[in-house]
Scaffold this active site. Structure first.
Site, short mmCIF file in Angstrom:
data_model
loop_
_atom_site.label_atom_id
_atom_site.label_comp_id
_atom_site.label_asym_id
_atom_site.label_seq_id
_atom_site.Cartn_x
_atom_site.Cartn_y
_atom_site.Cartn_z
N CYS A 22 11.12 5.86 6.50
CA CYS A 22 11.05 4.61 5.72
C CYS A 22 9.74 3.97 6.14
CB CYS A 22 12.22 3.70 6.08
SG CYS A 22 12.07 2.04 5.37
N ASP A 40 5.50 -0.52 -2.88
CA ASP A 40 6.70 -0.43 -2.02
C ASP A 40 7.61 -1.59 -2.43
OD1 ASP A 40 8.40 0.31 0.18
OD2 ASP A 40 7.54 -1.33 1.35
N SER A 41 8.82 -1.58 -1.88
CA SER A 41 9.73 -2.71 -2.12
C SER A 41 9.21 -3.98 -1.46
CB SER A 41 11.11 -2.38 -1.56
OG SER A 41 10.99 -2.13 -0.17
N HIS A 97 8.83 1.07 6.38
CA HIS A 97 8.93 -0.13 7.21
C HIS A 97 9.05 0.22 8.71
CE1 HIS A 97 9.89 -2.26 3.47
NE2 HIS A 97 9.74 -3.39 4.13
N GLU A 115 10.57 -6.87 7.95
CA GLU A 115 10.09 -7.90 7.00
C GLU A 115 10.01 -9.27 7.67
OE1 GLU A 115 9.27 -8.02 3.51
OE2 GLU A 115 9.21 -5.83 3.44
N CYS A 119 6.95 4.29 -0.56
CA CYS A 119 8.34 3.93 -0.30
C CYS A 119 9.15 5.22 -0.38
CB CYS A 119 8.80 2.93 -1.36
SG CYS A 119 10.56 2.55 -1.28
N1 DGL Z 1 10.04 0.88 2.62
C1 DGL Z 1 11.05 1.51 1.85
C2 DGL Z 1 11.21 2.97 2.21
O1 DGL Z 1 10.26 3.59 2.65
C3 DGL Z 1 12.36 0.88 1.59
C4 DGL Z 1 12.84 -0.33 2.27
C5 DGL Z 1 13.90 -1.00 1.43
O2 DGL Z 1 13.50 -1.71 0.52
O3 DGL Z 1 15.10 -0.75 1.67
O4 DGL Z 1 12.26 3.55 2.03
#
Ligand code: DGL
Length: 284
Positions: free
Chosen positions: A200, A24-25, A202, A167, A87
């Protein structure tokens, strides 16, 4: 093809023992990793958070695809038998590029599993999707949902500020609630959705704030559990399931920056303590 000393083109016992790569990012993909670890307790995992280049969601498809190819190259070099793109942003823009670049590596993204979870959960077919700017603008959730349920109506909304909040570990409390209210407070009244996809990885840690803002009539779903089911099926199809683990760590963590933050906030995502020394910093 030989990876980390193992011929991965042979379905050998050795290649079955290789870990599953997950990236993931940042730490958002830990919400998927957790579901994978629960669903597949016999497997080992290698997680990479590209924390130096987060967020992916506001970057161009070209940049995110370049990052995804670099993270995959590193995971492949370390020896992984299957890749999970934990991600949504990277899945939306780079799944095809990764499959093209690594034809012998099974790759699972999170968007089709998330769309399936939404279609299963929704009675009315009115489905909301929240995600990063890139995921919502690209419309891949809408396409996947309409493939499964052509009569569905899909309402997308981008919520980029949820990513830095997550985050930072600010998952509950007044600020998370205000931001959620601003993004999705009017969604139910405007659209009548009965299901909202957290598109997402996150976002699941902001579940409480999002549920509070959207109201109790709307069911929240994410892709973590259904992704774990997809991975299970792929392992079985490819005949690369690990035998029950007798010893050793189930997961190793890599990050491109900020090991201390990764461990501190990652502990909240995983519901278990992570130590800074458990996170190896890597350059891509
Ligand atoms: N967690 C990522 C997603 O599912 C992206 C978050 C990001 O880096 O903008 O899209």
């Amino acid at each position: 093809m030989v990876v980390a000393g193992v011929d991965v083109t042979q379905k050998s016992t050795e290649s079955c023992l290789l870990p599953i790569g997950v990236f993931d990012s940042g730490i958002g993909g830990l919400t998927v990793l957790k579901a994978l670890m629960e669903r597949l307790p016999q497997e080992r995992f290698l997680y990479l958070g590209d924390t130096a280049r987060l967020p992916y969601g506001s970057k161009s498809a070209r940049s995110v695809t370049r990052y995804a190819l670099q993270t995959t190259a590193l995971l492949r070099q370390r020896g992984v038998k299957l890749l999970v793109i934990a991600c949504n942003t990277a899945t939306a823009v780079s799944l095809d590029a990764l499959q093209g670049a690594y034809p012998d590596l099974p790759v699972v993204g999170v968007i089709r599993p998330g769309a399936l979870a939404a279609c299963q959960a929704s009675a009315s077919g009115k489905i909301g999707v929240i995600g990063t700017e890139s995921t919502i603008a690209g419309g891949s959730y809408e396409r996947e949902i309409l493939n499964m349920r052509p009569e569905a109506q899909v309402f997308g909304r981008s919520c980029p500020l949820f990513v830095p909040l997550a985050e930072e570990g600010w998952c509950t409390g007044q600020i998370a609630r205000l931001v959620a209210e601003q993004y999705v407070g009017t969604l139910y009244a405007e659209t009548g959705i009965d299901t909202l996809v957290l598109g997402c990885t996150h976002f699941p840690v902001l579940h409480q704030a999002i549920q509070h803002a959207v109201g109790p009539e709307v069911r929240l779903v994410d892709s973590a559990r259904t992704t774990a089911d997809f991975v299970h099926d792929m392992l079985v199809r490819q005949d690369i399931c690990a035998a029950p683990r007798s010893q050793g760590r189930q997961v190793s963590f890599l990050a491109t920056d900020g090991g201390e933050r990764f461990a501190r906030v990652g502990s909240l995502f995983m519901d278990q303590p992570l130590r800074t020394e458990d996170v190896e910093l890597v350059d891509l």
